[in-house]
Design a protein around this motif. Structure first.
Motif, PDB file in Angstrom:
ATOM      1  N   ASN A 139       8.261  23.873 -29.388  1.00  0.00           N
ATOM      2  CA  ASN A 139       7.689  25.211 -29.446  1.00  0.00           C
ATOM      3  C   ASN A 139       6.483  25.288 -28.519  1.00  0.00           C
ATOM      4  N   ASP A 154       4.004  27.112 -28.696  1.00  0.00           N
ATOM      5  CA  ASP A 154       2.741  27.289 -29.410  1.00  0.00           C
ATOM      6  C   ASP A 154       2.304  26.019 -30.149  1.00  0.00           C
ATOM      7  N   HIS A 155       2.985  24.907 -29.882  1.00  0.00           N
ATOM      8  CA  HIS A 155       2.668  23.589 -30.448  1.00  0.00           C
ATOM      9  C   HIS A 155       2.994  23.493 -31.932  1.00  0.00           C
ATOM     10  N   SER A 156       3.715  24.452 -32.475  1.00  0.00           N
ATOM     11  CA  SER A 156       4.121  24.372 -33.869  1.00  0.00           C
ATOM     12  C   SER A 156       5.375  23.506 -33.985  1.00  0.00           C
TER      13      SER A 156
END
Length: 161
Positions: free
Chosen positions: A71, A73-75
């Protein structure tokens, strides 16, 4: 007169919004398709927990490479993600053939790390799976399901939609 123009503009704007919503829903409901020059792999996760990265190594008619899914967004990737796609194109593979022999190897990285081109991550967070091989036709979609957990390991299944 000004009131009629404002009402007309609002009605037109409302119609445009309704049309846009209907069009977007039609696109979302459209069946998944592969282009004529594409082998599309639809990867579905059926895991016990979210994961950080999903790595893919491939050999398609001798053309080798690797990459992955994460991801932006680093999620974490959701444990029940249904539509992760990986595609191979004739131009990429430098072939005019109508089919290819595909070998895919998958690795789960259990926690999020910044992706890197070498796919080097700490060993204690990296869980490889057995490779799968299949003969694929361009213009077709192949479904792969990943099941399991970091405790019991992960397995890959082909052909489950």
């Amino acid at each position: 007169m000004k009131k009629n123009i404002k009402v007309s503009i609002l009605v037109i704007l409302a119609l445009v919004i309704v049309f846009a919503v209907v069009k977007i829903r039609m696109i979302d409901d459209a069946p998944l398709q592969a282009e004529d020059d594409e082998i599309k792999v639809n990867i579905r996760l059926d895991l016990d927990e979210d994961i950080g990265l999903f790595l893919i190594s491939y050999d398609v008619n001798g053309a080798e490479g690797s990459g992955g899914v994460s991801n932006a967004d680093h999620s974490m990737l959701k444990k029940d993600s249904k539509d992760l796609y990986w595609s191979f194109y004739k131009e990429q593979l430098e072939t005019d053939a109508d089919a290819a022999d595909v070998k895919l190897s998958f690795t789960v990285v259990t926690d999020y790390f910044e992706p890197n081109y070498d796919n080097n991550y700490p060993e204690e967070y990296t869980i490889p799976m057995d490779a799968i091989s299949f003969h694929a036709n361009f213009g077709e979609i192949y479904y792969v399901t990943i099941k399991g957990s970091k405790v019991n390991g992960y397995q890959v299944f082909i052909g489950e939609s």
